[in-house]
Design a protein around this motif. Sequence first.
Motif, PDB file in Angstrom:
ATOM      1  N   VAL A 126       0.814  -1.296   0.134  1.00  0.00           N
ATOM      2  CA  VAL A 126      -0.025  -0.160  -0.119  1.00  0.00           C
ATOM      3  C   VAL A 126       0.795   1.095  -0.043  1.00  0.00           C
ATOM      4  CG1 VAL A 126      -0.372  -0.223   2.627  1.00  0.00           C
ATOM      5  CG2 VAL A 126      -1.949   1.099   1.261  1.00  0.00           C
ATOM      6  N   TYR A 127       0.421   2.121  -1.001  1.00  0.00           N
ATOM      7  CA  TYR A 127       1.375   3.496  -1.002  1.00  0.00           C
ATOM      8  C   TYR A 127       0.576   4.556  -0.491  1.00  0.00           C
ATOM      9  CZ  TYR A 127       4.256   0.926  -4.187  1.00  0.00           C
ATOM     10  OH  TYR A 127       5.185   0.143  -4.855  1.00  0.00           O
ATOM     11  N   GLY A 128       0.842   5.341   0.782  1.00  0.00           N
ATOM     12  CA  GLY A 128       0.232   6.344   1.391  1.00  0.00           C
ATOM     13  C   GLY A 128       1.112   6.839   2.591  1.00  0.00           C
ATOM     14  N   ASP A 129       0.523   7.645   3.238  1.00  0.00           N
ATOM     15  CA  ASP A 129       1.124   8.296   4.712  1.00  0.00           C
ATOM     16  C   ASP A 129       2.606   8.675   4.229  1.00  0.00           C
ATOM     17  OD1 ASP A 129       1.644   8.998   7.173  1.00  0.00           O
ATOM     18  OD2 ASP A 129       2.059   6.707   7.700  1.00  0.00           O
ATOM     19  N   ALA A 130       2.828   9.170   3.177  1.00  0.00           N
ATOM     20  CA  ALA A 130       4.422   9.453   2.876  1.00  0.00           C
ATOM     21  C   ALA A 130       5.154  10.374   3.760  1.00  0.00           C
ATOM     22  CB  ALA A 130       4.398  10.066   1.369  1.00  0.00           C
ATOM     23  N   VAL A 131       6.385  10.029   3.928  1.00  0.00           N
ATOM     24  CA  VAL A 131       7.269  10.792   4.839  1.00  0.00           C
ATOM     25  C   VAL A 131       7.866  11.846   4.022  1.00  0.00           C
ATOM     26  CG1 VAL A 131       7.387   9.070   6.468  1.00  0.00           C
ATOM     27  CG2 VAL A 131       9.058   9.001   4.709  1.00  0.00           C
ATOM     28  N   GLU A 132       7.902  13.041   4.441  1.00  0.00           N
ATOM     29  CA  GLU A 132       8.701  14.130   3.775  1.00  0.00           C
ATOM     30  C   GLU A 132       9.996  14.052   3.651  1.00  0.00           C
ATOM     31  OE1 GLU A 132       7.323  17.191   2.112  1.00  0.00           O
ATOM     32  OE2 GLU A 132       5.318  15.999   2.184  1.00  0.00           O
ATOM     33  N   ASP A 133      10.857  14.052   4.987  1.00  0.00           N
ATOM     34  CA  ASP A 133      12.105  13.607   5.046  1.00  0.00           C
ATOM     35  C   ASP A 133      12.459  12.427   5.591  1.00  0.00           C
ATOM     36  OD1 ASP A 133      12.666  16.529   4.403  1.00  0.00           O
ATOM     37  OD2 ASP A 133      11.887  17.040   6.439  1.00  0.00           O
ATOM     38  N   GLY A 134      13.539  11.817   5.311  1.00  0.00           N
ATOM     39  CA  GLY A 134      13.652  10.774   5.882  1.00  0.00           C
ATOM     40  C   GLY A 134      13.022   9.546   4.973  1.00  0.00           C
ATOM     41  N   ASN A 135      12.747   8.208   5.725  1.00  0.00           N
ATOM     42  CA  ASN A 135      12.192   7.170   4.912  1.00  0.00           C
ATOM     43  C   ASN A 135      11.309   6.499   5.959  1.00  0.00           C
ATOM     44  OD1 ASN A 135      13.629   6.839   2.240  1.00  0.00           O
ATOM     45  ND2 ASN A 135      14.974   7.558   3.283  1.00  0.00           N
ATOM     46  N   LYS A 136      10.660   5.476   5.313  1.00  0.00           N
ATOM     47  CA  LYS A 136       9.732   4.602   5.962  1.00  0.00           C
ATOM     48  C   LYS A 136      10.126   3.179   5.711  1.00  0.00           C
ATOM     49  CE  LYS A 136       5.239   4.277   4.820  1.00  0.00           C
ATOM     50  NZ  LYS A 136       3.974   4.956   4.424  1.00  0.00           N
ATOM     51  N   LEU A 137      10.197   2.228   6.758  1.00  0.00           N
ATOM     52  CA  LEU A 137      10.467   0.792   6.526  1.00  0.00           C
ATOM     53  C   LEU A 137       9.504   0.046   7.355  1.00  0.00           C
ATOM     54  CD1 LEU A 137      13.583   2.247   7.349  1.00  0.00           C
ATOM     55  CD2 LEU A 137      14.298   0.112   6.641  1.00  0.00           C
ATOM     56  N   THR A 138       9.112  -1.162   6.413  1.00  0.00           N
ATOM     57  CA  THR A 138       8.034  -1.967   6.955  1.00  0.00           C
ATOM     58  C   THR A 138       8.949  -3.319   7.410  1.00  0.00           C
ATOM     59  OG1 THR A 138       6.738  -1.621   5.136  1.00  0.00           O
ATOM     60  CG2 THR A 138       5.920  -3.135   6.520  1.00  0.00           C
ATOM     61  N   LEU A 139       8.848  -3.339   8.745  1.00  0.00           N
ATOM     62  CA  LEU A 139       9.799  -4.421   9.302  1.00  0.00           C
ATOM     63  C   LEU A 139       8.715  -5.640   9.936  1.00  0.00           C
ATOM     64  CD1 LEU A 139      12.107  -2.203  11.231  1.00  0.00           C
ATOM     65  CD2 LEU A 139      12.286  -3.113   9.251  1.00  0.00           C
ATOM     66  N   ARG A 140       9.311  -6.805   9.848  1.00  0.00           N
ATOM     67  CA  ARG A 140       8.546  -7.745  10.275  1.00  0.00           C
ATOM     68  C   ARG A 140       9.390  -9.039  11.647  1.00  0.00           C
ATOM     69  NH1 ARG A 140       7.324 -13.384   9.532  1.00  0.00           N
ATOM     70  NH2 ARG A 140       5.127 -13.845   9.179  1.00  0.00           N
ATOM     71  N   LEU A 186      12.930  -8.869  10.086  1.00  0.00           N
ATOM     72  CA  LEU A 186      13.004  -8.853   8.414  1.00  0.00           C
ATOM     73  C   LEU A 186      12.646  -7.324   7.722  1.00  0.00           C
ATOM     74  CD1 LEU A 186      11.140 -12.273   7.391  1.00  0.00           C
ATOM     75  CD2 LEU A 186      13.398 -11.506   6.524  1.00  0.00           C
ATOM     76  N   ILE A 187      13.446  -7.022   6.953  1.00  0.00           N
ATOM     77  CA  ILE A 187      13.084  -5.742   6.146  1.00  0.00           C
ATOM     78  C   ILE A 187      11.938  -6.203   4.921  1.00  0.00           C
ATOM     79  CG2 ILE A 187      13.821  -3.835   5.048  1.00  0.00           C
ATOM     80  CD1 ILE A 187      16.480  -4.386   6.616  1.00  0.00           C
ATOM     81  N   MET A 188      10.883  -5.717   4.901  1.00  0.00           N
ATOM     82  CA  MET A 188       9.829  -6.098   4.025  1.00  0.00           C
ATOM     83  C   MET A 188       9.790  -5.115   2.789  1.00  0.00           C
ATOM     84  SD  MET A 188       8.378  -8.682   5.551  1.00  0.00           S
ATOM     85  CE  MET A 188       6.640  -8.981   4.818  1.00  0.00           C
ATOM     86  N   SER A 189       9.989  -3.910   3.106  1.00  0.00           N
ATOM     87  CA  SER A 189       9.866  -2.892   2.160  1.00  0.00           C
ATOM     88  C   SER A 189      10.849  -1.620   2.770  1.00  0.00           C
ATOM     89  CB  SER A 189       8.614  -2.515   1.682  1.00  0.00           C
ATOM     90  OG  SER A 189       8.117  -1.684   2.732  1.00  0.00           O
ATOM     91  N   SER A 190      11.168  -0.785   2.066  1.00  0.00           N
ATOM     92  CA  SER A 190      11.695   0.482   2.251  1.00  0.00           C
ATOM     93  C   SER A 190      11.435   1.792   1.251  1.00  0.00           C
ATOM     94  CB  SER A 190      13.159   0.465   2.782  1.00  0.00           C
ATOM     95  OG  SER A 190      13.676   0.052   1.776  1.00  0.00           O
ATOM     96  N   GLY A 191      11.134   3.152   1.676  1.00  0.00           N
ATOM     97  CA  GLY A 191      10.883   3.810   0.688  1.00  0.00           C
ATOM     98  C   GLY A 191      10.465   5.126   1.393  1.00  0.00           C
ATOM     99  N   LYS A 192       9.588   5.898   0.735  1.00  0.00           N
ATOM    100  CA  LYS A 192       8.737   7.179   1.337  1.00  0.00           C
ATOM    101  C   LYS A 192       7.585   6.790   1.356  1.00  0.00           C
ATOM    102  CE  LYS A 192      12.006  10.576   0.390  1.00  0.00           C
ATOM    103  NZ  LYS A 192      12.690  11.237   1.615  1.00  0.00           N
ATOM    104  N   SER A 193       6.964   5.727   0.727  1.00  0.00           N
ATOM    105  CA  SER A 193       5.462   5.710   0.754  1.00  0.00           C
ATOM    106  C   SER A 193       5.077   4.296   1.006  1.00  0.00           C
ATOM    107  CB  SER A 193       5.020   6.300  -0.290  1.00  0.00           C
ATOM    108  OG  SER A 193       3.609   6.066  -0.486  1.00  0.00           O
ATOM    109  N   ILE A 194       5.866   3.334   0.637  1.00  0.00           N
ATOM    110  CA  ILE A 194       5.270   2.051   0.562  1.00  0.00           C
ATOM    111  C   ILE A 194       5.325   1.183   2.000  1.00  0.00           C
ATOM    112  CG2 ILE A 194       7.717   0.978   0.005  1.00  0.00           C
ATOM    113  CD1 ILE A 194       6.557  -0.906  -1.884  1.00  0.00           C
TER     114      ILE A 194
END
Lengths: 245, 300
Positions: free
Chosen positions: B41-55, B110-118
């Motif tokens: 899902v793409y949303g809740d984007a971060v302006e600065d820095g990054n977002k990681l989905t961890l498991r 586990l790192i599932m994804s990383s990016g601004k929005s994903i």
Amino acid sequence: MTTNNLAENTAVETVAGVGTVDLAKSSVRSLNQALHDQHDQMAITQWEVLNPKGQHNLAVGLDAKLKVDIRGHAGYYCAGMNKEAEVTVHGNTGQGVAENMMSGVVRIKGSASSAAGATAHGGLLVIEGDAGSRCGISMKGADIVVRGNVGHMSCFMAQAGTLVVCGDAGEALGDSLYEVHIYVKGSVKSLGADCIEKEMRPEHIEELTELFERAGMDDQDPRDFKRYGSARQLYNFKVDNAGAY
Amino acid sequence: MCGIVGLYLKNDKYENQLGKLFSPMLIAMTERGPDSAGFAVYGDAVEDGNKLTLRHEDENYDWAALAKDIESNLGTQVDWFQNSKVAVFKVATDAETVEDFLEQNHEDVLIMSSGKSIEILKEVGLPERIVEMFKLGEMKGSHIIGHTRMATESAVTMAGSHPFSTGLDLCLVHNGSLSNHNRLRQELQHEGIEFDTQNDSEVAAGFLTYRLQQGDSLNEALEHALEKLDGFYTFTIGTKDGFAVVRDPIACKPAVIAETDDYVAMASEYQALTTLPGIEDAKVWEPEPSKIYVWERNSN
């Protein structure tokens, strides 16, 4: 698994002699059973199918002179194995519409996905939109009329019948063709192995005229079409090879 | 077999209902893929820095302690929230720094994804279970792509579940099978692309990541993919602002697209689109073989 409780989940409403099955309330299995049940009695000859919502196997295996209108998009194998019935889909269909049709008429108001009319032995399939790849693949005697385009590998190894394309045909049209008559008004991206353009003779104009009449397309001029058929180099036994045995 | 689905919003009308509209689409593809399911899902984007989905396998894993550890060791601020076995970490630094730190110090994460929005969430089990587990119905965003898997070549595991992400905000779901993935994986590894599994679909994602790194647009990357990838495929691809659908030249694997003024939706079968608003009047068509369909929002 329960297979004997069909009656309780078939909701056929009959208004002015037209049987209506709402697939929001009934299962596909029970719809098909209700249609098959007409074979002996022919109590209801006209049918409306509501809320098809892309479900597969709608109105398959019919073997009586029924008229069935499906109001919406249908999924795979719609009107497959049709015999005698006239099935109209007021929407698009998924893969294999009218596959192995024996007789009757199947009409698609929208577009059809791949393998429309595959292996069909007889009857008429009319597609008012486009047909996807492999239209009429291995067909054995049906007539298919497509108002739009057909995708690649159409009529692959097709044996008998007619394919009429009022738009364009994709790659490898008529590859390894036997004796199907193919007529295309627009462009052909490429011809398949052993498929060649052939002369339009009076009997072909006549054949097309009659087909358009049956398909209810009065705005097509048979003289605008080109004919394609088998060069008969692939499937005939060559006497030169007799020595190999 | 497998089922793939995607929903891309062309404006903000349905952004608050993205998960609600998408849940029945994913569940509708259960028959095509009952083994595992997942979505990006793409949303809740971060302006600065990054977002990681961890498991983490342990549902009671101490994410707060991990956040603190990252903060003190990397000297960066961390915002985080947990969703079942997964946590979303928003960090004020680049993703690679955090990924390296986790690999060296917390290899059970586990790192599932990383990016601004994903955000990528996937799990073994029926799609309905995955929808409930991650409360998909409540999710908001601009676009989402999902997959229901019927495993044919590798085991039914979380790691073998789609979607696959191999680069920032890039994600891919695949119906089909690739025949030249082994050699291509080696070539891409040589170029510095990292892979977590032996799965063929991950190689397709890795190839797109590589091409985008070379400066390709999404359209150009997919043109290269059509040349390079051998096998059967219908792909649906998400990037931070984009959404794409492409089928191989033989087009054995099904796909249908529906478009209205408000959205573009794709699915393996039309059945998965029937619950969308205004679908009765949508333009519905079958994407052509080897034709690239791309939709992109202007990034600002």
